[in-house]
Scaffold this active site. Structure first.
Site, PDB file in Angstrom:
ATOM      1  N   ASP A 274      46.005  -7.199  -9.081  1.00 25.30           N
ATOM      2  CA  ASP A 274      45.949  -7.706 -10.442  1.00 25.30           C
ATOM      3  C   ASP A 274      44.548  -8.295 -10.626  1.00 25.30           C
ATOM      4  OD1 ASP A 274      46.507  -8.479 -12.998  1.00 25.30           O
ATOM      5  OD2 ASP A 274      48.392  -9.472 -12.519  1.00 25.30           O
TER       6      ASP A 274
HETATM    7  C1  BGC Z   1      47.477  -9.023 -16.056  1.00 26.67           C
HETATM    8  C2  BGC Z   1      47.791  -7.541 -15.917  1.00 26.67           C
HETATM    9  C3  BGC Z   1      46.800  -6.743 -16.734  1.00 26.67           C
HETATM   10  C4  BGC Z   1      45.392  -7.087 -16.293  1.00 26.67           C
HETATM   11  C5  BGC Z   1      44.323  -6.338 -17.061  1.00 26.67           C
HETATM   12  C6  BGC Z   1      46.033  -9.305 -15.731  1.00 26.67           C
HETATM   13  O1  BGC Z   1      45.705 -10.637 -15.945  1.00 26.67           O
HETATM   14  O2  BGC Z   1      48.325  -9.773 -15.224  1.00 26.67           O
HETATM   15  O3  BGC Z   1      49.100  -7.284 -16.343  1.00 26.67           O
HETATM   16  O4  BGC Z   1      47.071  -5.374 -16.587  1.00 26.67           O
HETATM   17  O5  BGC Z   1      45.173  -8.475 -16.473  1.00 26.67           O
HETATM   18  O6  BGC Z   1      44.271  -6.739 -18.366  1.00 26.67           O
END
Ligand code: BGC
Length: 751
Positions: A274
């Site tokens: 993530d």
């Molecule tokens: C979120 C993800 C997301 C990523 C990119 C993260 O902070 O938890 O779900 O895909 O950011 O935006």
């Protein structure tokens, strides 16, 4: 930018000792085998590929042209060996990119589809697949390669800020819905990233929090949806979650990312982190664990990987395997194949898909004395509630979508031909939030209108969890007074009140639902919201959605509430989120005990007979259905086919969801009184028409996880197979005998 690419290519050539002329003989991705390409790459090139290159509007490593503003991330290009950049866009409710770009009047709007919870509420994977096809098509036509969706963390607690992006409190419903979404998106030749793996059930301190969970709850609940989705639909990528599980960070967890995900479930894509941003994880451990890609990536990570190899903290074999896994996905991408994207997806066609999908996800929670539908166009409507004029089409955070236009509820009603009270509309148009409705004002509108519609709205999103306070889980005094005053005034004249719940998550309903003659739950329904809601209100579409989670009487009735990030003292609820700084030793901050184990949602409420406001699987229709001829037939290799005939016994056509629950025999492990194992939905049944719904399951599906032997076990004995219209409305049951206990051993424990 070109300059930078050239510099990188030349540097790479120098570091392998190749001259510029030798470049032509360097194995190229797509021409040479992946193994040959990996063998030809320098350690630095390999490291560069494993580190994301670009995030939103700023460069990280700088090999990528700023081609799609606000793209969530990209991989790096390594032109020397023919590796192109690939683009990753959020998210679960549609493609999330900037709608406008410098230097052009052209727009790049995307369709905001119904939020995930609403899609799951359709209980119709075929329909979810169509939404997936449309999301994947928008990704493809806007030049993206991987959609960062679906998000499938379990609804452990109604206050998780991202529940709207997730599907349900039940892992089977999650797994089947996710499989359909993945299959739909990937049918376009673009990938998905199944997220957030795993046990990321709170937003508060989501990067640092340790989810402490029993092996049984992990296997039966928190991993099970992922298992179903991976086995059935093969997502190209998986996104590991920020949090720790039983003391080990998900992204550093070999057992989670390799033993379970690859070896047990057969995953064959790559894992990305993530969006860490902070240097809080050990990169060598992550790569060894099977977390191939670092997102969004920052330049020091490349140096870290190179240093880890030089110092022997990371083996080249691990590095090569990670690169290989990434290349195996990259060769499948539209960018690699040179797809010429149009930047012009068919948004009008996708709006239609949105409306069809949302129509099946709306849930009718209450309908006294046939209040709905309201087909008479002549009806004069008094439309209350700020949300009636300013609908939340979706939630906030990375799961948001930049749509060109949202159809509000007032517009949807007008489109149909209803006349709305103009004075009321003018008051709301001039307001910037919810307003008070006095008894006297409600009486005026009751005098000149035929019916009242009151919308209550809520939103939530990434970074913050919701709160069990007024204005969030509970209604504000203003909202309650509005409902009471409107209800008393309209009922005094024999007129009805309809309440619309525009929310991405569960709210308290039991203290006020008596004020409503009908309650409709259209969730956050996407761009066609107002039209969707009108379709249901008028009976153009008969509601067929059902709840994918339990709606409790009180927040504290939820078993996980004691272990969710809020101050809790004795039995008194201290409102407000915990704002303290991070403390690893602090409950629900540093760690969260999943003390409730497997007793999540209906598993708890049905077993312990705790009253709820609306049960899991519940949803009304404008018609009624009878169930008959239930049957379960054993097939080959432990498979079973269950059938039941559903007949429309009412006056209008409609669809029915059939929920198959199983009760296990007594003895052995303690088990919930019933668990969902399969579900199906009829087609549109005309009054009097019947359909036989066929549902399948296997012996393995009936298993519980036995921690003492680290295996899935299906006990011998007589099971009851229930055909139900909701978790508290079992219509037919048949016994099913298992002659002997069967066991499926798993490869590891996450402890
Ligand atoms: C979120 C993800 C997301 C990523 C990119 C993260 O902070 O938890 O779900 O895909 O950011 O935006």
């Amino acid at each position: 930018m070109k300059h930078q690419i050239l510099v990188l290519a030349v540097t790479a050539c120098l570091s392998t000792g190749l001259s510029a002329q030798d470049k032509t003989s360097v194995p190229q991705l797509g021409k040479a085998s992946i193994d040959e390409v990996v063998a030809a790459m320098t350690v630095r090139e390999k490291a560069t590929l494993l580190v994301g290159d670009h995030e939103f509007d700023y460069y990280v490593n700088g090999t990528v042209k700023d081609e799609i503003p606000d793209i969530a991330g990209t991989s790096a290009a390594i032109p020397r060996v023919g590796i192109p950049v690939t683009y990753y866009t959020d998210g679960p409710a549609g493609v999330n990119i900037a709608p406008t770009r410098k230097g052009t009047d052209k727009t790049f709007y995307c369709t905001a589809f119904p939020v995930a919870t609403m899609l799951a509420s359709t209980w119709n994977p075929d329909l979810v697949l169509k939404v997936g096809e449309a999301i994947g098509n928008e990704a493809l036509e806007y030049g993206c390669d991987i959609v960062l969706a679906p998000a499938i963390n379990l609804h452990r607690n109604p206050l998780c800020g991202r529940n709207f992006e997730y599907y349900s409190e039940d892992p089977v419903l999650i797994g089947k819905t996710a499989s359909a979404m993945i299959t739909g998106i990937q049918s376009n030749g673009v990938g998905t990233s199944l997220k957030h793996f795993a046990a990321n059930n709170q937003e508060t301190f989501r990067r640092e929090n340790d989810s402490r969970i029993s092996q049984r709850a992990l296997r039966e609940l928190y991993l099970r949806g992922f298992e179903i989705a991976v086995r059935e639909s093969h997502p190209w990528t998986v996104m590991s979650s920020y949090n720790l599980i039983n003391g080990t960070a998900a992204s550093e967890n070999y057992k989670l990312l390799t033993t379970i995900l690859r070896d047990e479930w057969g995953f064959n894509g790559f894992v990305m982190t993530d969006w860490m941003r902070l240097k809080i994880r050990d990169i060598a451990k992550q790569i060894h664990a099977g977390n191939e890609m670092m997102m969004p990536g920052y330049p020091e990570q490349i140096d870290d990987i190179v240093a880890a190899v030089e110092e022997g903290r990371l083996s080249e074999a691990d590095l090569d395997l990670a690169v290989k896994h990434m290349l195996e996905v990259i060769v499948r991408t539209p960018r690699f194949k040179g797809y010429k994207f149009s930047n012009d997806p068919d948004l009008a066609a996708h709006a239609e898909i949105t409306r069809t999908a949302a129509n099946e996800g709306v849930i009718l929670l209450k309908n006294e004395a046939g209040t709905l539908p309201l087909s008479d166009k002549g009806k004069k409507i008094a439309l209350f509630g700020y949300g009636s004029y300013d609908l939340f089409a979706g939630g906030v955070g990375s799961g948001e979508v930049n749509a060109a236009k949202i159809v509000n509820i007032d517009e949807g009603l007008r489109n149909y031909g209803f006349s709305l009270n103009k004075e009321l509309a003018a008051i709301y148009e001039g307001a910037d939030g919810e307003i008070g409705i006095s008894p006297a004002y409600a009486a005026m509108r009751a005098a000149d209108s035929d019916i009242a519609i009151v919308t209550l709205r809520r939103t939530a999103g990434e970074y913050v969890d919701r709160r069990a306070i007024e204005g969030d889980f509970y209604l504000t005094k203003l909202e309650k007074d509005m409902l009471k005053n409107v209800s008393e005034a309209f009922r005094a004249r024999g007129k009805k009140v309809v309440v619309i719940l525009n929310t991405g998550g569960v709210i308290e309903t039991s203290s006020w639902k008596e004020y409503a003659d009908a309650i409709l739950l259209p969730w956050q329904p996407g761009v066609e919201g107002g039209n969707t809601i009108t379709d249901i209100l008028t009976g153009k579409v008969n509601p067929s959605g059902k709840l994918t989670m339990t709606w409790p009487v009180e927040y504290m009735d939820i078993p996980s509430s004691k272990n969710f990030p809020y101050d809790f003292e004795g039995n008194s609820w201290k409102a407000g989120p915990v704002r303290d700084s991070f403390d690893p030793a602090k409950r629900n901050i540093g760690f969260t005990e999943y003390e409730e184990g497997i007793w999540v949602g209906y598993r708890y409420f049905t077993t312990y007979k705790i009253p709820v406001s609306f049960p899991f699987g519940f949803g009304l229709s404008y018609t009624s259905f009878a169930y008959s001829a239930p049957k379960v037939v054993a097939g080959k290799k432990g498979s079973f086919t269950a059938t039941v005939t559903v007949t429309n016994t009412g006056k209008v056509s409609g669809k029915e969801v059939v929920e198959l629950y199983v009760s296990a025999p007594e003895g052995g492990l303690e088990k919930p009184v019933m668990e969902l194992k399969a579900f199906g939905k009829t087609g549109e049944l005309a009054p009097g028409a019947s359909e036989t719904v066929t549902l399948t399951f296997t012996t393995d599906d009936l298993a519980s996880f036995d921690e003492s032997q680290n295996c899935w076990a299906t006990d011998a004995g007589t099971y009851s197979i229930h055909f139900a219209s909701s978790s508290d409305d079992i219509r037919e049951s048949v016994p099913l005998k298992m002659r002997k206990r069967s066991v499926r051993t798993v490869l590891t424990k996450l402890d």
